[in-house]
Design a protein around this motif. Structure first.
Motif, short mmCIF file in Angstrom:
data_model
loop_
_atom_site.label_atom_id
_atom_site.label_comp_id
_atom_site.label_asym_id
_atom_site.label_seq_id
_atom_site.Cartn_x
_atom_site.Cartn_y
_atom_site.Cartn_z
N ASP A 1 4.58 5.55 -2.56
CA ASP A 1 3.53 6.24 -2.61
C ASP A 1 2.54 6.49 -2.06
O ASP A 1 1.88 5.20 -2.34
CB ASP A 1 3.54 6.66 -3.89
CG ASP A 1 2.90 7.56 -4.94
OD1 ASP A 1 2.16 8.55 -4.24
OD2 ASP A 1 3.13 8.26 -5.81
N PRO A 2 2.00 6.94 -1.72
CA PRO A 2 0.55 7.02 -0.81
C PRO A 2 -0.41 6.83 -1.46
O PRO A 2 -1.83 6.51 -2.07
CB PRO A 2 -0.30 7.57 -0.27
CG PRO A 2 1.36 9.29 -0.13
CD PRO A 2 2.52 8.37 -0.74
N ARG A 3 -0.59 7.34 -2.79
CA ARG A 3 -1.31 7.54 -3.81
C ARG A 3 -1.99 6.48 -4.55
O ARG A 3 -2.81 5.67 -4.84
CB ARG A 3 -1.15 8.98 -4.99
CG ARG A 3 -1.68 10.34 -4.29
CD ARG A 3 -0.65 11.36 -5.37
NE ARG A 3 0.64 10.87 -5.54
CZ ARG A 3 1.73 11.24 -6.29
NH1 ARG A 3 1.16 12.61 -6.54
NH2 ARG A 3 3.23 11.72 -6.46
N ARG B 1 -1.55 3.77 -3.10
CA ARG B 1 -1.29 2.43 -1.64
C ARG B 1 -2.93 2.70 -1.64
O ARG B 1 -3.32 2.02 -1.97
CB ARG B 1 -0.49 3.18 -0.13
CG ARG B 1 -0.55 2.18 0.22
CD ARG B 1 0.48 2.67 1.21
NE ARG B 1 0.20 3.40 1.90
CZ ARG B 1 1.10 4.42 2.50
NH1 ARG B 1 2.01 4.34 1.98
NH2 ARG B 1 0.76 5.54 2.57
#
Lengths: 329, 539
Positions: free
Chosen positions: A319-321, A323
């Motif tokens: 999940d890039p959010r 990160r």
């Protein structure tokens, strides 16, 4: 990300210290005198009381609690958990021997619950809520409900009886047949039943419901509608879009359920005679072998927090959010 | 006879809700020739988006479709060849998978449509005026205007024959909008693309569309060439739509109407309000030298606000204008004391809010109330309208002299809502109703200052005007001060007496708007001087 992981590891140190101190203090309250028991064993009968005093002196049991804790902790930091109060064997070696089988069982059980949860959950999430699909949905959901309420050891006993005793499909216990060498094939054959039972008994139900809810919701998400308008096929929508976003809450849940999983693994180990930490802990508790109990507790704590950390890191990878939020803070 | 690019016959879309069925589209027939630019216009809830979604295959699961939908003779209800029809969504941020980058989506579309991504992707990104580096970003990392353009890029990357653009420029200022639509227009021409604009913005329609279909309550009420319908509308619904249109206003026009701010002062000092001593005395909110920084990607520092001075007098109505990213919302957050400045002072009635402890700050919060841009995001979805409106009263019971239930009725009445709506939840209201609820909530504790962050930018023209008139009336009746953020200048003459222009975190200009007039008609004779003067705000 590296900074985040290092920071997390730094916060684990005081946590593990608290676990160590609590376990040490609790075991100190337990009745029984290790010196007396060792002397009994050595003398093979009622021991000489002066010999007990000598032993107590030797083992440092007369020192105040903080002193004994400090001495023990000093050893642990150097990787030395001391010697067994029963047979004098080095505890570190024994615990490390048992750690491998435990990790194998825990990991396999987790894998079973994740893969099973994904397959069953996606099935429920994708099936239409009418016709025969409705029936299949209901059936799977009912089964997950059952697996919620039955504790792992009961699932283990039932599974052992049905698949090993009645049907005879799998070996009934241990990591290899008695007298046979531990080959990879034999280990796998012995692993299947306990791993599946551990997966079902601990997390399969929760994971199935999480994935089902996620998939059902995401299939009508705006980005899926957009993908449909771009003529992306249903199969790809499920695999590249929906499963990926629905697996995020599952990974978060894996981290949270680590303690439950390790506890379940110990129950399964005892039922199946699996030579892991769980069985070792039960035996040590029966013998009041304090050093072994301490070592198993600390190592179990380590496994739980390491699994937790791993899940957290994985969450950031998927999940890039998450990160980006971490690299901000 | 040629096959039309789009042919919709007797389209019906029903939305099945848990306890009812909504007939969103009730028998719509529309045709568009190849290369035509059609505008679907109508008030919110008229079904225009559902028509677009039905054709593009992007309907919600609860929708049931009947009727014929064909594109270049292909029955879209039977098959959907890749790259034939595309749609740019209104909520572009939600149209991207949050775990994938913009470029990943563009590549996926190219692969499915068999288009060479190495050529198509840079072309699409350039056409919408995005920076190529934005391709590697996730949708949530981009600003509202950027993500909207990314959504448009995703729709055009496969060069579809038929493009639906659903309110794709609402987050863009007028200049960027022109640039994007210019490039989209030439792209459409070079590829004979048929473009259907779904919009409530009649200025956009006037400039860009060849034909119009006006929708109301799920039906097309009038169709025809753009020029004829805008000049001689025959359907009463179209007439209503045209009447509620607010005149376009430019900053130059506002300056003509007003007088220069403090002409006695010179040069740069002209931009800052008066000295501390004179203002702080009667200011309800006073901001002095406020600076706010945010950490960007890889430690890059963003100056959201840079030494800003602003003072809001009792009952004063101030408009804050500027392009997206100029610091308007950050300024509002500092005024509301929901964020603290990194440097500088924010005072309420002469008290430095940073010096107050949490308790005394909390006890003062009724003074300053806020109306947010997106009410749906600002409400608890489980609360009823009554809960929402009464929430501030629960924190400040002594600000409400009458019994709470009566007060709720009063407030709903004041914002022109039926008291029967009190039991509904936010998602059961229309956009205009929600914004009225937000205003009622803000008014419930009789604040000294009302802060509004683009409260009408998501509303239709007719709703927009009525909400603005409502805010103006309430401010006048209650002597409330107002700080009103907007990128659209048209409400300013109706609402505000003073304006400040922000650019890159600074207040670069202040002007007076003359006395606010409810029925103001903006001097229509002034020449449309869009971006002729570099100092003009391009909004």
């Amino acid at each position: 990300m590296t900074r985040y992981v290092l920071g997390r590891i730094a916060t684990l140190v005081p946590m593990l210290l608290v676990v160590c101190a609590l376990t040490f203090a609790l075991l100190d309250l337990a009745p029984g005198d290790p010196a007396l028991r060792i002397a009994t064993q050595l003398a093979n009968g009622p021991p000489d009381l002066s010999r007990v005093d000598e032993l107590r002196e030797e083992l440092g049991l007369d020192d105040p609690l903080p002193v004994r804790f400090g001495r023990w902790l000093g050893g642990v930091v150097q990787g030395d958990f001391g010697r067994s109060a029963i047979d004098g064997s080095p505890v570190t070696e024994r615990v490390l021997d048992a750690l491998g089988p435990t990790l194998l069982l825990t990991g396999s059980g987790l894998l079973v619950s994740i893969v099973g949860g994904l397959v069953l959950g996606a099935t429920v999430g994708l099936l239409p809520d009418r016709g025969p699909g409705r029936l299949a949905r209901r059936a799977i959901m009912a089964m997950t409900g059952v697996s919620f309420v039955i504790p792992a050891f009961l699932v283990a006993l039932g599974g052992l009886w049905l698949f090993a005793v009645v049907l005879g499909w799998f070996p009934a216990g241990g990591m290899s047949d008695p007298g046979e060498p531990r080959t990879i094939g034999a280990t796998l054959e012995h692993l299947v039943l306990p791993a599946v039972i551990l997966g079902i008994g601990t997390n399969l139900g929760v994971f199935t419901r999480l994935i089902a809810a996620g998939v059902e919701e995401q299939m009508d998400a705006e980005f899926v509608r957009n993908a449909r308008s771009r003529s992306i096929g249903r199969r790809r929508i499920v695999s590249a879009h929906v499963v990926r976003t629905s697996i995020i809450p599952l990974i978060a849940q894996v981290g949270a359920s680590m303690a439950y999983l390790v506890g379940g693994a110990y129950a399964v180990e005892v039922v199946f005679g699996w030579p892991g930490l769980g069985r070792m802990a039960v035996e040590a508790a029966q013998d009041q072998d304090v050093t072994v109990i301490l070592a198993v507790t600390v190592i179990s704590g380590l496994v739980v927090v390491a699994g937790n950390l791993l899940a957290d890191v994985l969450l950031g990878v998927i999940d890039p959010r998450v990160r980006l939020a971490r690299s901000d803070s | 006879m040629t096959t039309p690019a789009l042919s919709v016959r007797d389209l019906r879309v029903d939305l099945r809700l848990p306890r009812s069925t909504v007939e969103a589209v009730r028998g719509v027939s529309v045709e568009a020739e190849r290369g035509c630019r059609l505008a679907l216009v109508g008030p919110s809830g008229s079904g225009k988006t559902m028509v677009a979604r039905a054709v593009a295959g992007a309907l919600p699961r609860s929708a049931r479709v009947r009727g014929h939908i064909e594109a270049t003779g292909i029955d879209l209800r039977a098959e959907r060849p890749p790259g034939l029809v595309a749609m740019a969504f209104q909520e572009a941020a939600a149209a991207f998978n949050p775990t994938r980058t913009i470029e990943w989506h563009l590549r996926e579309s190219c692969r499915v449509a068999g288009v060479d991504p190495a050529r198509a992707i840079p072309g699409a990104i350039e056409a919408v005026g995005l920076d190529p580096s934005h391709g590697s970003a996730y949708a949530f990392e981009l600003s509202g205007g950027q993500v909207q353009r990314a959504g448009l890029a995703l729709a055009i990357v496969t060069s579809p024959g038929l493009l639906f653009a659903d309110e794709v420029t609402t987050a863009l200022d007028r200049e960027t909008e022109s640039e994007v639509l210019d490039r989209l227009g030439s792209l459409a021409r070079s590829r004979s693309m048929t473009v259907v604009f779904v919009t409530h913005d009649l200025a956009l329609v006037e400039r860009w569309a060849d034909e119009i279909a006006v929708m109301d309550e799920g039906r097309v009420v009038e169709r025809g060439p753009c020029a004829r319908i805008l000049s001689r509308p025959s359907a009463p619904e179209t007439q209503l739509l045209l009447e509620s249109r607010m005149p376009e206003v430019t900053l130059d026009a506002l300056r003509v109407m007003g007088v220069p701010d403090r002409p006695d002062r010179e040069g740069a000092s002209d931009l800052s309000p008066a000295d501390d001593a004179t203002v702080a005395a009667d200011a309800v909110i006073d901001v002095r030298g406020a600076t706010k920084r945010f950490e960007g990607k890889r430690g890059r520092r963003i100056d959201a606000l840079d030494r800003v001075d602003l003072s809001v007098g009792a009952g004063e109505r101030i408009a804050v204008v500027g392009r997206s990213g100029s610091g308007k919302t950050t300024l509002l957050r500092l005024l509301a004391a929901v964020q603290q400045p990194d440097a500088g002072v924010v005072s309420w009635n002469g008290q430095d809010v940073n010096g107050l402890d949490r308790r005394s700050l909390r006890s003062q919060r009724w003074r300053v109330q806020m109306v947010f841009q997106s009410p749906l995001a600002a409400f608890d979805p489980c609360h009823s309208v009554a809960d929402i409106v009464a929430a501030p009263i629960r924190s400040f019971p002594d600000r409400c002299a009458v019994e709470v239930g009566r007060r709720i009725d009063e407030l709903l009445g004041a914002v022109g809502l039926d008291p029967d709506l009190a039991g509904r939840r936010p998602d059961q209201l229309s956009g205009g109703q929600r914004q009225r609820v937000a205003i009622a909530r803000a008014l419930s504790v009789e604040p000294e200052v009302l802060l509004c962050d683009e409260p009408v930018s998501s509303l239709d023209a007719n709703l927009r005007r009525s909400v603005i008139e409502l805010i103006a009336r309430l401010c006048a009746e209650r002597g409330m001060a107002l700080v009103f953020i907007t990128h659209d200048l048209s409400p300013i003459p109706l609402l505000c007496e003073r304006g400040v222009v922000m650019e890159e975190g600074r207040i670069v200009e202040q002007f007076r708007v003359g006395s606010p007039r409810l029925e103001a008609t903006v001097a229509p004779a002034e020449p449309p001087s869009e971006s002729s003067d570099p100092a003009t705000l391009r909004s």
